[in-house]
Scaffold this motif. Structure first.
Motif, PDB file in Angstrom:
ATOM      1  N   ALA A 102       0.097  -2.289  -9.298  1.00 28.26           N
ATOM      2  CA  ALA A 102       0.556  -1.175 -10.137  1.00 28.26           C
ATOM      3  C   ALA A 102       1.919  -0.663  -9.688  1.00 28.26           C
ATOM      4  O   ALA A 102       2.728  -0.241 -10.513  1.00 28.26           O
ATOM      5  CB  ALA A 102      -0.465  -0.043 -10.110  1.00 28.26           C
ATOM      6  N   ASN A 103       2.173  -0.716  -8.374  1.00 27.07           N
ATOM      7  CA  ASN A 103       3.449  -0.238  -7.853  1.00 27.07           C
ATOM      8  C   ASN A 103       3.782  -1.032  -6.593  1.00 27.07           C
ATOM      9  O   ASN A 103       3.076  -0.933  -5.588  1.00 27.07           O
ATOM     10  CB  ASN A 103       3.375   1.261  -7.545  1.00 27.07           C
ATOM     11  CG  ASN A 103       4.700   1.809  -7.079  1.00 27.07           C
ATOM     12  OD1 ASN A 103       5.653   1.070  -6.877  1.00 27.07           O
ATOM     13  ND2 ASN A 103       4.762   3.100  -6.917  1.00 27.07           N
ATOM     14  N   ALA A 104       4.863  -1.771  -6.641  1.00 25.72           N
ATOM     15  CA  ALA A 104       5.249  -2.627  -5.522  1.00 25.72           C
ATOM     16  C   ALA A 104       5.599  -1.834  -4.261  1.00 25.72           C
ATOM     17  O   ALA A 104       5.537  -2.358  -3.154  1.00 25.72           O
ATOM     18  CB  ALA A 104       6.429  -3.504  -5.912  1.00 25.72           C
ATOM     19  N   ALA A 105       5.950  -0.567  -4.413  1.00 25.93           N
ATOM     20  CA  ALA A 105       6.342   0.258  -3.268  1.00 25.93           C
ATOM     21  C   ALA A 105       5.179   1.079  -2.706  1.00 25.93           C
ATOM     22  O   ALA A 105       5.393   2.061  -2.002  1.00 25.93           O
ATOM     23  CB  ALA A 105       7.473   1.204  -3.680  1.00 25.93           C
ATOM     24  N   HIS A 106       3.961   0.663  -2.988  1.00 24.00           N
ATOM     25  CA  HIS A 106       2.794   1.418  -2.515  1.00 24.00           C
ATOM     26  C   HIS A 106       2.705   1.358  -0.986  1.00 24.00           C
ATOM     27  O   HIS A 106       2.933   0.321  -0.387  1.00 24.00           O
ATOM     28  CB  HIS A 106       1.512   0.852  -3.135  1.00 24.00           C
ATOM     29  CG  HIS A 106       0.358   1.785  -3.040  1.00 24.00           C
ATOM     30  ND1 HIS A 106       0.137   2.790  -3.947  1.00 24.00           N
ATOM     31  CD2 HIS A 106      -0.630   1.888  -2.136  1.00 24.00           C
ATOM     32  CE1 HIS A 106      -0.941   3.454  -3.608  1.00 24.00           C
ATOM     33  NE2 HIS A 106      -1.434   2.925  -2.502  1.00 24.00           N
ATOM     34  N   ARG A 107       2.369   2.497  -0.389  1.00 33.36           N
ATOM     35  CA  ARG A 107       2.297   2.626   1.063  1.00 33.36           C
ATOM     36  C   ARG A 107       0.866   2.968   1.481  1.00 33.36           C
ATOM     37  O   ARG A 107       0.165   3.677   0.776  1.00 33.36           O
ATOM     38  CB  ARG A 107       3.221   3.738   1.538  1.00 33.36           C
ATOM     39  CG  ARG A 107       3.103   3.990   3.030  1.00 33.36           C
ATOM     40  CD  ARG A 107       3.713   5.266   3.482  1.00 33.36           C
ATOM     41  NE  ARG A 107       5.080   5.396   3.045  1.00 33.36           N
ATOM     42  CZ  ARG A 107       5.865   6.412   3.396  1.00 33.36           C
ATOM     43  NH1 ARG A 107       5.415   7.376   4.142  1.00 33.36           N
ATOM     44  NH2 ARG A 107       7.095   6.479   2.961  1.00 33.36           N
ATOM     45  N   VAL A 108       0.466   2.483   2.649  1.00 31.84           N
ATOM     46  CA  VAL A 108      -0.838   2.826   3.213  1.00 31.84           C
ATOM     47  C   VAL A 108      -0.613   3.570   4.520  1.00 31.84           C
ATOM     48  O   VAL A 108       0.188   3.151   5.359  1.00 31.84           O
ATOM     49  CB  VAL A 108      -1.703   1.571   3.451  1.00 31.84           C
ATOM     50  CG1 VAL A 108      -2.992   1.940   4.160  1.00 31.84           C
ATOM     51  CG2 VAL A 108      -2.009   0.883   2.143  1.00 31.84           C
ATOM     52  N   ILE A 109      -1.313   4.676   4.674  1.00 29.76           N
ATOM     53  CA  ILE A 109      -1.260   5.457   5.909  1.00 29.76           C
ATOM     54  C   ILE A 109      -2.593   5.284   6.616  1.00 29.76           C
ATOM     55  O   ILE A 109      -3.646   5.598   6.052  1.00 29.76           O
ATOM     56  CB  ILE A 109      -0.986   6.939   5.624  1.00 29.76           C
ATOM     57  CG1 ILE A 109       0.355   7.091   4.928  1.00 29.76           C
ATOM     58  CG2 ILE A 109      -1.039   7.745   6.912  1.00 29.76           C
ATOM     59  CD1 ILE A 109       0.654   8.474   4.455  1.00 29.76           C
ATOM     60  N   ILE A 110      -2.551   4.786   7.833  1.00 31.30           N
ATOM     61  CA  ILE A 110      -3.765   4.621   8.628  1.00 31.30           C
ATOM     62  C   ILE A 110      -3.947   5.869   9.478  1.00 31.30           C
ATOM     63  O   ILE A 110      -3.077   6.222  10.270  1.00 31.30           O
ATOM     64  CB  ILE A 110      -3.682   3.365   9.519  1.00 31.30           C
ATOM     65  CG1 ILE A 110      -3.536   2.113   8.659  1.00 31.30           C
ATOM     66  CG2 ILE A 110      -4.916   3.272  10.416  1.00 31.30           C
ATOM     67  CD1 ILE A 110      -3.332   0.850   9.460  1.00 31.30           C
ATOM     68  N   ARG A 111      -5.079   6.521   9.299  1.00 37.79           N
ATOM     69  CA  ARG A 111      -5.437   7.700  10.084  1.00 37.79           C
ATOM     70  C   ARG A 111      -6.578   7.296  11.004  1.00 37.79           C
ATOM     71  O   ARG A 111      -7.741   7.440  10.670  1.00 37.79           O
ATOM     72  CB  ARG A 111      -5.871   8.848   9.175  1.00 37.79           C
ATOM     73  CG  ARG A 111      -4.790   9.307   8.227  1.00 37.79           C
ATOM     74  CD  ARG A 111      -5.196  10.555   7.465  1.00 37.79           C
ATOM     75  NE  ARG A 111      -5.156  11.718   8.351  1.00 37.79           N
ATOM     76  CZ  ARG A 111      -6.229  12.324   8.827  1.00 37.79           C
ATOM     77  NH1 ARG A 111      -7.435  11.925   8.525  1.00 37.79           N
ATOM     78  NH2 ARG A 111      -6.115  13.370   9.627  1.00 37.79           N
ATOM     79  N   VAL A 124      -8.242  -3.359  10.219  1.00 38.41           N
ATOM     80  CA  VAL A 124      -7.780  -2.595   9.056  1.00 38.41           C
ATOM     81  C   VAL A 124      -6.416  -3.089   8.603  1.00 38.41           C
ATOM     82  O   VAL A 124      -6.165  -3.255   7.408  1.00 38.41           O
ATOM     83  CB  VAL A 124      -7.753  -1.078   9.372  1.00 38.41           C
ATOM     84  CG1 VAL A 124      -7.097  -0.295   8.256  1.00 38.41           C
ATOM     85  CG2 VAL A 124      -9.162  -0.571   9.634  1.00 38.41           C
ATOM     86  N   MET A 125      -5.540  -3.365   9.562  1.00 34.33           N
ATOM     87  CA  MET A 125      -4.216  -3.878   9.211  1.00 34.33           C
ATOM     88  C   MET A 125      -4.316  -5.247   8.547  1.00 34.33           C
ATOM     89  O   MET A 125      -3.547  -5.556   7.628  1.00 34.33           O
ATOM     90  CB  MET A 125      -3.324  -3.932  10.457  1.00 34.33           C
ATOM     91  CG  MET A 125      -2.966  -2.555  10.980  1.00 34.33           C
ATOM     92  SD  MET A 125      -2.019  -2.593  12.518  1.00 34.33           S
ATOM     93  CE  MET A 125      -0.506  -3.329  11.947  1.00 34.33           C
TER      94      MET A 125
END
Length: 145
Positions: A102-111, A124-125
Motif C-alpha cells: 500500500a505504501n513503499a515508505a512504510h516503517r516498522v517500530i520495534i518496541r 521479529v526482524m
C-alpha cells in the motif's frame, strides 16, 4: 439613511463567535481521535531499554506500524503484538506485506522489552524482512524512568 458604526440596520455583517467555536471543537475532536489511535498501539507492560544517545522519532512519518515484543520470564517466551493484536508469524508477514504494498515508505517500530533476548528481536526482524520492509526503528527511553 446615514451610516452609523456597524449596527444591524446598516446591513454590515457582524462577527459571529459561535460558529468559530463549533469549528474549533470539531478540529479538536478530530485531532484527539487520530492521536488516541496512535496511543492504543503502545503496550504499557513493556519496559523499554535505555539508550542515552537515542534520536527522537521523525514527526513526518505517517505510515508506520508498531510491533510490541514482551518477554514472559516465567514461561521463557516472547509475545509479539502487531498494532495491539497478537498474531502468528505468518499473519504478521502477510499484514506487513499488505502495508508495504500500500505504501513503499512504510516503517516498522520495534518496541522490545528490555528483558527480551536478542534472538527474539532477530526473529521479529526476520519477519519484517520477509515482508519487504527495510525501514525499521527501535523504541527506547533516553533515561531510566
Amino acid at each position: 439613511m446615514a451610516g452609523g458604526g456597524g449596527s444591524t440596520e446598516s446591513g454590515e455583517p457582524e462577527f459571529q463567535i459561535a460558529p468559530m467555536i463549533d469549528v474549533l471543537l470539531v478540529l479538536l475532536i478530530f485531532f484527539m481521535s487520530i492521536t488516541s489511535a496512535q496511543v492504543l498501539e503502545i503496550d504499557k507492560d513493556i519496559k523499554l531499554p535505555v539508550a542515552a544517545d537515542a534520536k527522537k522519532k521523525d514527526k513526518n512519518a505517517m505510515f508506520e506500524t508498531a510491533i510490541n515484543v514482551r518477554w514472559i520470564a516465567a514461561k521463557q517466551q516472547s509475545i509479539i503484538k502487531l498494532d495491539s493484536q497478537e498474531l502468528d508469524n505468518e499473519a504478521i508477514v502477510n499484514t506487513l506485506t499488505q502495508f508495504k504494498n500500500a505504501n513503499a515508505a512504510h516503517r516498522v517500530i520495534i518496541r522490545g522489552d528490555r528483558d527480551v533476548p536478542a534472538v527474539e528481536i532477530q526473529k521479529v526482524m526476520a519477519l519484517i524482512a520477509q515482508s519487504g520492509i527495510d525501514d525499521i526503528s527501535f523504541s527506547t527511553l533516553n533515561q531510566d524512568g
